[in-house]
Enzyme design. Structure first.
Site, PDB file in Angstrom:
ATOM      1  CG  HIS A 138      -2.147  -0.873   1.027  1.00 38.15           C
ATOM      2  ND1 HIS A 138      -3.055  -0.688   0.012  1.00 38.15           N
ATOM      3  CD2 HIS A 138      -2.594  -1.945   1.747  1.00 38.15           C
ATOM      4  CE1 HIS A 138      -4.013  -1.592   0.086  1.00 38.15           C
ATOM      5  NE2 HIS A 138      -3.762  -2.378   1.133  1.00 38.15           N
ATOM      6  CG  ASP A 168      -2.788   5.038  -3.074  1.00 41.38           C
ATOM      7  OD1 ASP A 168      -1.873   4.263  -3.386  1.00 41.38           O
ATOM      8  OD2 ASP A 168      -3.688   4.730  -2.282  1.00 41.38           O
TER       9      ASP A 168
END
Length: 363
Positions: A138, A168
């Site tokens: 992540h 992200d």
């Protein structure tokens, strides 16, 4: 005037943040985005807090103005329907691990034969190739593996959790949208689409250009708390005020540094070595003697690149951002509630005149 991406059809297989934010940007510029979701629960983001009634606020913010269709990609019927949609699309966005779309019969090579003009964008953590390509990770992991996290430390020297999902957004969503636009422009000239390999970890390195340049040139690899933008100078630091608030001081240029010293009431400070510990302590003591409000009032009179650290709530109500219309648009959640839409970096002249758009119900 029509929007720049009017008539562009996008099929979005992505979930959570990187891909959905990318396709939000495309939708805001006029593209027709069809979001493919799993039956029953849909995108996992639909279940995220906070919620307004049954609706996830996060999902609504990231999927404004899109349409949704539920397809079971584990079934032949669902895969066939997805293939048919991709065969008619201009852009496909997906963020599965490398190889998943191929196993589903939806890989670029297969779809490209049916739709040679397709721009096929794959967003992954570490890219389609390389030793880490299949590694589960992540945002925090990408920051750690790119070296960025090592440069942001607390007083005890331990890395500090960043408050934003940098990989992200800045490493995934934005580069994906940028490259999709480049691919569409290239398609205009060649008639052929492209396969885009967007690695969130790869795209973090430009943010550390200064550290890479220093290391590659033999001037030493950057150290946390010791460089120009990591706390190694009194000219670029966060200082605590008398009332427990904080000032963000960035008077890097000499003219700003001199003004900074004048406001602090210590003009001789401008002649001190700004990298010396004694200088940092001197500035810290001066700022700690007054409240944040007092300093804000004093620094407002001159150019010294010094401001108060405010909360997100305060920032969203700042007259400057309000006047610029950042929060004028809205999104209507599936339950009917309207909230402010996510401000996105698409110029107002490229966006639809309609101020409110719906978040898609799961169809």
């Amino acid at each position: 005037m029509s929007q720049p991406l009017s008539g562009v059809k996008v099929v979005d297989f992505s979930t959570l943040l990187p891909g959905p934010l990318c396709t939000l940007l495309l939708a805001e510029a006029g593209a027709e985005v069809l979001k493919i979701e799993k039956p029953g629960s849909g995108d996992d983001m639909r279940g995220y807090e906070p919620k307004v009634g049954p609706d996830s606020v996060n999902f609504g913010l990231l999927n404004r103005g899109k349409r949704s269709v539920a397809l079971d990609l584990k079934s032949a019927q669902g895969r066939d329907a997805a293939f048919a949609l991709a065969a008619e699309a201009d852009v496909l966005v997906e963020q599965f691990r490398p190889g998943v779309m191929e196993r589903l019969g939806l890989g670029y090579d297969v779809i490209q034969r049916a739709n040679p003009r397709l721009v096929y964008c794959s967003i992954t953590g570490y890219g389609q190739s390389g030793p880490k390509a299949q590694t589960a990770a992540h945002d925090l992991n990408y920051l750690a593996q790119s070296g960025m996290l090592s440069l942001s430390t607390g007083a005890d020297g331990a890395p500090v959790l960043p408050p934003a999902l940098i990989a992200d957004i800045a490493g995934g969503a934005y580069p994906a949208m940028m490259n999709i636009l480049l691919a569409l422009r290239q398609r205009d000239a060649t008639g052929h689409g492209s396969l885009l390999d967007i690695s969130m970890a790869d795209n973090l390195f430009p943010f550390m250009y200064w550290g890479l340049g220093s290391g590659w040139s033999g001037n030493g690899w950057p150290r946390p708390g010791a460089e120009l933008v990591t706390g190694g100078t009194a000219r670029y630091r966060i200082y605590r005020t008398q009332d427990g608030k904080y000032l963000a001081a960035a008077p890097l240029e000499d003219k700003f540094w001199r003004n900074f010293a004048e406001v602090l009431g210590d003009p001789e400070l401008a002649q001190c070595d700004d990298r010396a510990t004694e200088t940092v302590q001197r500035v810290s003591s001066l700022i700690a003697a007054r409240t944040a409000a007092e300093w804000v009032e004093r620094f407002a009179r001159v150019d010294a690149c010094t401001v108060e650290v405010v909360s997100l709530e305060q920032a969203s109500a700042d007259p400057h951002f309000v006047q610029r219309g950042l929060f004028e648009r809205s999104v209507r959640l599936a339950g009917g509630t309207e909230i402010a839409a996510l401000p996105v970096p698409i110029a107002s002249e490229f966006r639809a005149s309609t101020p409110c758009a719906d978040a898609p119900p799961l169809a």
